[in-house]
Design an enzyme around this catalytic site. Structure first.
Site, PDB file in Angstrom:
ATOM      1  N   THR A   1      -5.819   8.613  -5.924  1.00  0.00           N
ATOM      2  CA  THR A   1      -5.614   8.938  -4.514  1.00  0.00           C
ATOM      3  C   THR A   1      -4.688  10.136  -4.346  1.00  0.00           C
ATOM      4  O   THR A   1      -4.921  11.004  -3.491  1.00  0.00           O
ATOM      5  CB  THR A   1      -5.036   7.718  -3.771  1.00  0.00           C
ATOM      6  OG1 THR A   1      -5.957   6.630  -3.895  1.00  0.00           O
ATOM      7  CG2 THR A   1      -4.817   8.026  -2.308  1.00  0.00           C
TER       8      THR A   1
ATOM      9  N   GLU B   1       0.805  -1.213   0.000  1.00  0.00           N
ATOM     10  CA  GLU B   1       0.000   0.000   0.000  1.00  0.00           C
ATOM     11  C   GLU B   1       0.841   1.268   0.000  1.00  0.00           C
ATOM     12  O   GLU B   1       0.518   2.250  -0.653  1.00  0.00           O
ATOM     13  CB  GLU B   1      -0.923   0.010   1.221  1.00  0.00           C
ATOM     14  CG  GLU B   1      -2.140  -0.871   1.100  1.00  0.00           C
ATOM     15  CD  GLU B   1      -3.180  -0.267   0.186  1.00  0.00           C
ATOM     16  OE1 GLU B   1      -4.070   0.451   0.663  1.00  0.00           O
ATOM     17  OE2 GLU B   1      -3.082  -0.497  -1.034  1.00  0.00           O
TER      18      GLU B   1
END
Length: 379
Positions: free
Chosen positions: A246, A192
């Site tokens: 994001t 991540e």
């Protein structure tokens, strides 16, 4: 053979011509970030328990309004289509200590597969698999990965976390399920951090299921929030045909927050946690709708979002906000009876106000997280 050195002092990566990667592990702690440690269990190399393992990891809704970067929950549908699936197989055709991505497919979105790299260090499943193998101390076996994407990219549904969680879970099961809860999450978090930043509000619920609060990274501390079994929480997920990277959505956040804003948002986040623990769907929805910092900054970047939220509430939803970084809008309902109506109103609002086509899915809270769904015995 070209070589590339990772940022971790305890891991050495060597690239082969077959787009596989070799790792080496020493009996030490590999630091992901100060205070967050991936434990390397290299004292005794584990033997394989299966020839192959297939694992599924669900979609996740991060932030949940006021819980920016520290609250998230897992969601899934009955068919397990709302998530990603990874198959990890022992591969004797590869040199020992290598990882290769054999295939990437997306049955519901065939165009998506071509956008994802088969380079293990540029693919979320590959990075998480390597981290899990290193944590286990595996050196004498090679594995190949098959990734099946059920989630769209840049949707706010934890697409990268689902791939990472399924890969970490499958690798661990392949070698006897030896990793602890935090080790699995940290393996996924290594993936991540390369994609969306160092925050565990997607990867933690993707692996653990249910609601998870990320209390701290230094030291690493997760708090699963156990909701009463009688909580009939369903979530309407409406995803428009629009990507919200994001990085772009994080760049829109305010650099400074006033004290009163901070106090108000903190109280709403606390109310949200209380709602989960008490099984109060109304409190969950109300608190989720009350973010005064992140949602107001991001909503203008998603065409029609304000109208979609209003439509959901008018149709009877208990609350509505942006899922993760967006653009998916998530509405909370108590039971699934109103799901179709709420979802339809939200889809209509995306089109009428934002000129975006959208699809609606009624999902339920997934209390299981990443799980093994198939195994093949050693031959």
């Amino acid at each position: 053979m070209a070589a590339a050195t990772s940022s971790s002092p305890s891991a050495r990566w060597e690239r082969t011509r077959t787009r596989s990667w070799a790792w080496s592990a020493r009996p030490s702690l590999v630091s992901l970030r100060s205070g967050a440690l991936l434990r390397v269990r290299a004292a005794a190399e584990p033997a394989p328990a299966f020839q192959s393992v297939t694992a599924f990891a669900p979609a996740t809704v991060a932030n949940l309004g006021p819980g920016f970067d520290f609250l998230g929950c897992a969601v899934a549908d009955a068919s397990l289509s709302l998530g990603d699936t990874v198959t990890v197989t022992l591969d004797p055709t590869l040199p020992p200590g290598t990882v290769s991505i054999a295939s990437v497919t997306s049955p519901s979105r065939p165009h998506l597969a071509a956008r994802l790299s088969k380079d293990p260090l540029r693919n979320c499943a590959g990075v998480a698999a390597i981290a899990a193998l290193r944590a286990l101390g595996v050196r004498s076996h090679a594995v190949s990965i098959q990734l099946t994407k059920g989630l769209p990219l840049g949707s706010g549904l934890g697409s990268s976390a689902a791939s990472a969680a399924a890969a970490a879970k499958a690798v661990d099961a392949l070698f006897g399920s030896r990793l602890g809860r935090d080790d699995l999450v940290l393996a996924g978090l290594e993936s991540e951090k390369a994609v969306s930043g160092f925050h565990a509000d997607n990867i933690a619920p993707a692996i653990l299921g249910g609601f998870v609060l990320v209390r701290s990274y230094e030291p690493f501390h997760l708090v699963p929030l156990a909701s009463p079994p009688g909580l009939r929480l369903h979530l309407v997920l409406v995803t428009p045909d629009f990507e919200a990277p994001t990085s772009k959505m994080r760049a829109a956040l305010p650099k400074k927050v006033g004290v009163q804003q901070h106090v108000r948002n903190s109280s709403q986040a606390a109310a949200l946690v209380a709602g989960v623990l008490q099984g109060d769907a109304g409190l969950i929805g109300s608190a989720m709708s009350s973010d005064g910092i992140v949602e107001p900054s991001r909503a203008p970047l998603i065409p029609g979002m304000a109208a979609v939220k209003a439509a959901a509430l008018q149709a009877g939803a208990l609350g509505c906000t942006i899922s993760g970084a967006g653009p998916t809008a998530v509405a909370v309902i108590d039971g699934e009876e109103k799901g179709e109506e709420v979802g339809g109103r939200m889809v209509d609002a995306f089109w009428s106000t934002g000129k975006l086509k959208a699809t609606a899915t009624v999902a339920q809270l997934d209390r299981h997280g990443a799980r093994v769904i198939a195994t093949t015995a050693l031959s």
